[in-house]
Enzyme design. Structure first.
Site, mmCIF file in Angstrom:
data_model
loop_
_atom_site.group_PDB
_atom_site.id
_atom_site.type_symbol
_atom_site.label_atom_id
_atom_site.label_comp_id
_atom_site.label_asym_id
_atom_site.label_seq_id
_atom_site.Cartn_x
_atom_site.Cartn_y
_atom_site.Cartn_z
ATOM 1 N N ASN A 151 43.362 50.634 38.421
ATOM 2 C CA ASN A 151 43.829 50.192 39.746
ATOM 3 C C ASN A 151 45.351 50.300 39.910
ATOM 4 O OD1 ASN A 151 44.161 48.106 37.945
ATOM 5 N ND2 ASN A 151 43.742 46.508 39.452
ATOM 6 N N GLY A 229 33.451 42.423 30.203
ATOM 7 C CA GLY A 229 32.463 42.963 29.260
ATOM 8 C C GLY A 229 33.097 43.948 28.296
ATOM 9 N N GLU A 248 43.767 41.304 29.346
ATOM 10 C CA GLU A 248 43.980 41.034 30.779
ATOM 11 C C GLU A 248 42.711 41.474 31.483
ATOM 12 O OE1 GLU A 248 46.578 39.641 32.274
ATOM 13 O OE2 GLU A 248 47.795 39.424 30.482
ATOM 14 N N CYS A 282 42.812 42.487 40.303
ATOM 15 C CA CYS A 282 42.124 41.514 39.445
ATOM 16 C C CYS A 282 42.294 40.079 39.914
ATOM 17 C CB CYS A 282 42.631 41.667 38.015
ATOM 18 S SG CYS A 282 44.425 41.631 37.907
ATOM 19 N N LYS A 454 39.944 30.838 30.358
ATOM 20 C CA LYS A 454 38.518 31.077 30.103
ATOM 21 C C LYS A 454 38.285 32.561 29.773
ATOM 22 C CE LYS A 454 37.254 28.289 33.814
ATOM 23 N NZ LYS A 454 36.305 27.534 34.628
ATOM 24 N N GLY A 457 40.885 36.170 30.011
ATOM 25 C CA GLY A 457 41.893 36.805 29.172
ATOM 26 C C GLY A 457 42.336 36.018 27.957
ATOM 27 N N GLU A 461 50.968 38.651 29.834
ATOM 28 C CA GLU A 461 51.911 39.750 30.043
ATOM 29 C C GLU A 461 53.065 39.206 30.862
ATOM 30 O OE1 GLU A 461 49.557 43.104 31.611
ATOM 31 O OE2 GLU A 461 49.702 43.957 29.612
HETATM 32 P P1 NDP Z 1 36.950 48.964 32.209
HETATM 33 O O1 NDP Z 1 36.751 47.776 31.367
HETATM 34 O O2 NDP Z 1 35.775 49.761 32.606
HETATM 35 O O3 NDP Z 1 37.932 50.010 31.499
HETATM 36 C C1 NDP Z 1 39.241 49.634 31.089
HETATM 37 C C2 NDP Z 1 39.730 50.617 30.047
HETATM 38 O O4 NDP Z 1 38.960 50.480 28.859
HETATM 39 C C3 NDP Z 1 39.614 52.074 30.462
HETATM 40 O O5 NDP Z 1 40.722 52.774 29.953
HETATM 41 C C4 NDP Z 1 38.330 52.484 29.782
HETATM 42 O O6 NDP Z 1 38.227 53.866 29.593
HETATM 43 C C5 NDP Z 1 38.443 51.739 28.464
HETATM 44 N N1 NDP Z 1 37.194 51.497 27.750
HETATM 45 C C6 NDP Z 1 35.918 51.526 28.228
HETATM 46 N N2 NDP Z 1 35.042 51.175 27.244
HETATM 47 C C7 NDP Z 1 35.792 50.924 26.144
HETATM 48 C C8 NDP Z 1 35.478 50.511 24.799
HETATM 49 N N3 NDP Z 1 34.227 50.268 24.422
HETATM 50 N N4 NDP Z 1 36.492 50.333 23.922
HETATM 51 C C9 NDP Z 1 37.775 50.541 24.292
HETATM 52 N N5 NDP Z 1 38.134 50.935 25.544
HETATM 53 C C10 NDP Z 1 37.154 51.124 26.458
HETATM 54 O O7 NDP Z 1 37.766 48.460 33.483
HETATM 55 P P2 NDP Z 1 38.127 49.284 34.779
HETATM 56 O O8 NDP Z 1 38.965 50.448 34.407
HETATM 57 O O9 NDP Z 1 36.877 49.485 35.558
HETATM 58 O O10 NDP Z 1 39.101 48.284 35.567
HETATM 59 C C11 NDP Z 1 38.654 47.287 36.421
HETATM 60 C C12 NDP Z 1 38.658 45.957 35.704
HETATM 61 O O11 NDP Z 1 39.961 45.688 35.205
HETATM 62 C C13 NDP Z 1 38.332 44.788 36.618
HETATM 63 O O12 NDP Z 1 37.453 43.920 35.961
HETATM 64 C C14 NDP Z 1 39.660 44.108 36.818
HETATM 65 O O13 NDP Z 1 39.567 42.753 37.127
HETATM 66 C C15 NDP Z 1 40.332 44.350 35.507
HETATM 67 N N6 NDP Z 1 41.786 44.259 35.640
HETATM 68 C C16 NDP Z 1 42.427 43.168 35.123
HETATM 69 C C17 NDP Z 1 43.794 43.015 35.288
HETATM 70 C C18 NDP Z 1 44.512 41.836 34.711
HETATM 71 O O14 NDP Z 1 45.744 41.910 34.572
HETATM 72 N N7 NDP Z 1 43.862 40.741 34.363
HETATM 73 C C19 NDP Z 1 44.597 44.003 36.023
HETATM 74 C C20 NDP Z 1 43.827 45.123 36.492
HETATM 75 C C21 NDP Z 1 42.475 45.224 36.321
HETATM 76 P P3 NDP Z 1 37.639 54.822 30.744
HETATM 77 O O15 NDP Z 1 37.847 54.148 32.074
HETATM 78 O O16 NDP Z 1 38.435 56.041 30.611
HETATM 79 O O17 NDP Z 1 36.193 54.957 30.447
#
Ligand code: NDP
Length: 487
Positions: A151, A229, A248, A282, A454, A457, A461
């Site tokens: 995002n 997850g 995060e 998020c 909870k 995270g 950061e």
């Molecule tokens: P994902 O959890 O699907 O993916 C996040 C990253 O993890 C991607 O680079 C992904 O690779 C990688 N990944 C996927 N599976 C694995 C694994 N088993 N082991 C290691 N890395 C893995 O999240 P999204 O990209 O869909 O992002 C949306 C989510 O992020 C939302 O839940 C949002 O709330 C959260 N978010 C939280 C923030 C915060 O600061 N708290 C800020 C921004 C977003 P790839 O996508 O290339 O498959």
């Protein structure tokens, strides 16, 4: 037309993989493939680690003020290239140019600037113990890894590299395969600024590459941004090498609007917290709790502003303020949540369908959607949707709404609107959330720590404490007298 193909960025340059494997990246506003990216195969992974070791040796032996000076150069280059980098973010994410041009690069640069400034302030302690003394050193951890969501791709890469590099570490960063270009451009900027080769490497690919990083025994720390997850899987695989982790993760945050609130301001906050970046943030306040006495005024004003002020269309058009969702799959997921809301008995105040704006007819748009008649146990109220879907709930009593707002396994953010200063603080102190706003929503300056309670995270950061997470304390005892020994 041949599409550009980007390689992984290792040791100060683009490096070809040996397998030739690659993936394609689409513009979410047009559904067209815009470039291809090589996957970090085994040869790249090995090179990334070897390079990071060399980079770390050099970078960690520089004085903090030298590192700071180089990072500040990178900050200046980021700002000079703001428009070019913002355009990349718009094409990769589908978010409006109007946002990217003033937020994405800017907030990324701010965080690097902040930690560059803090780097030379890190000091150890010294204490006399009898005739002897000890002192402590703040030392970097070594090779760290970052894994980013799609995002805010460039901003996330900056938020992870800023504190990691300022503290003297090397960082291997994996962006989401949906938005891989921003991190490569950041690597170019760091090199141009004088960050030594190997200090910031970018590896590309999907989950397997992320898993490799989380498993790797020579990576000391992993900072992850993504879904809850995925975060759990990453923590589990990091446990094998006892890495320190920052997580995060997602949220389902409440906004509480009391009857004495400035309603126009509260509507602004609810709109920002649900429709900015087309709902893909998020910290979004996707559960809006309204005091019963202001329900009608709030919902009427909200509807009026959605109908009159939201401009969806080609995200590159500066007048557009509402962009496309990241992918066709994600659009379908968001629409399926909307279906579940209707099936479970919520009513649509507005929206609810996919959109085909004339200037971006093939984009993955979903209408700004507001549900009323919601119940706390509906899926749309309990689960993170990560799209432009707001659920409105009604309350009568402060204690009751606090309990309902906290009744979730997530705890990323919370907000309150009220003019009663005592209630504002009383209620916000009870919120089980790491990032809270009173009469405001969404601002996240570099100085302010952010992270979840909870399951939203682990760690934080930004803010001073984050620098601590990228260092380790070495205690050194100095004997000034002869050792007393029974042997
Ligand atoms: P994902 O959890 O699907 O993916 C996040 C990253 O993890 C991607 O680079 C992904 O690779 C990688 N990944 C996927 N599976 C694995 C694994 N088993 N082991 C290691 N890395 C893995 O999240 P999204 O990209 O869909 O992002 C949306 C989510 O992020 C939302 O839940 C949002 O709330 C959260 N978010 C939280 C923030 C915060 O600061 N708290 C800020 C921004 C977003 P790839 O996508 O290339 O498959």
């Amino acid at each position: 037309m041949t599409l550009p193909i980007y390689q992984n960025f290792i040791h100060g340059r683009y490096l070809a993989n040996t397998t030739g494997e690659h993936f394609e990246v689409k513009n979410p506003a047009t559904d067209e493939v815009i470039y291809r990216v090589e996957i970090a195969d085994e040869s790249i992974q090995l090179a990334a680690i070897e390079s990071a070791k060399l980079g770390f040796d050099l970078w960690s032996s520089m004085s903090a003020i030298e590192r700071s000076r180089i990072l500040l150069k990178a900050v200046a280059i980021l700002r000079e290239r703001n428009d070019e980098l913002a355009t990349i973010e718009v094409l990769d994410t589908g978010k409006p140019w109007q946002e990217a041009q003033c937020v994405d690069v800017e907030t990324g640069a701010d965080v690097i600037e902040y930690f560059a400034g803090l780097a030379p302030t890190q000091v150890g302690q010294q204490q006399t113990v009898g005739a002897d003394f000890y002192y402590t050193r703040k030392e970097p951890l070594g090779i760290c890894a970052g894994i980013g969501a799609w995002n805010y791709p460039l901003q996330i890469a900056c938020w992870k590299s800023g504190p990691a590099l300022a503290a003297g570490n090397a960082l291997i960063f994996k962006p989401s395969e949906l938005t891989p270009l921003g991190a490569l451009k950041l690597a170019e900027v760091f090199c141009e600024a004088g960050v030594p080769a190997g200090v910031f490497n970018v590896v590309q690919g999907a989950a397997e590459v992320g898993q490799w990083l989380s498993h790797h025994p020579e990576i000391a720390k992993l900072s992850f941004t993504g879904e809850v997850g995925t975060g759990k899987k990453v923590v589990a695989s990091s446990a094998g090498s006892l890495k320190s982790v920052t997580m995060e993760l997602g949220g389902k945050s409440p906004l509480l609007v009391f009857e004495d609130a400035d309603i126009d301001q509260a509507v602004s906050a609810a709109m920002l917290g649900n429709f900015y970046t087309q709902g893909e943030i998020c910290t979004n306040c996707t559960r809006v709790y309204l005091h019963r006495n202001i329900y009608t005024e709030f919902t009427q004003k909200l509807l009026h502003r959605i109908q009159n002020n939201i401009v969806a269309g080609d995200p590159l058009d500066p007048k557009v303020n509402f962009g496309a969702l990241i992918s066709r799959e994600h659009q379908q997921l968001v629409l399926s949540y909307i279906d579940s809301g209707i099936e479970q008995g919520a009513s649509l105040l507005c929206g609810g369908k996919a959109m085909r704006p004339a200037s971006a007819a093939n984009g993955y748009f979903v209408e700004p959607t507001v549900f009323v008649d919601c119940q706390d146990d509906m899926r749309i109220v309990r689960e993170e949707i990560f799209g432009p879907v707001m659920s409105i709930l009604v309350f009568d009593d402060e204690r009751d709404v606090v309990q309902r707002a906290n009744d979730t396994h997530l705890g990323l953010a919370a907000g309150i609107f009220t003019k009663d200063i005592q209630r504002a603080h009383r209620v916000i102190h009870k919120m089980q959330a790491g990032i809270c706003w009173i009469n405001s929503y969404g601002n996240s300056p570099a100085e302010m720590p952010v992270g979840g309670y909870k399951q939203s995270g682990i760690g934080r950061e930004n803010g001073i404490e984050t620098l601590e997470h990228y260092t380790q304390t070495k205690s050194i005892y100095v004997g000034m007298t002869n050792i007393e020994s029974p042997f």
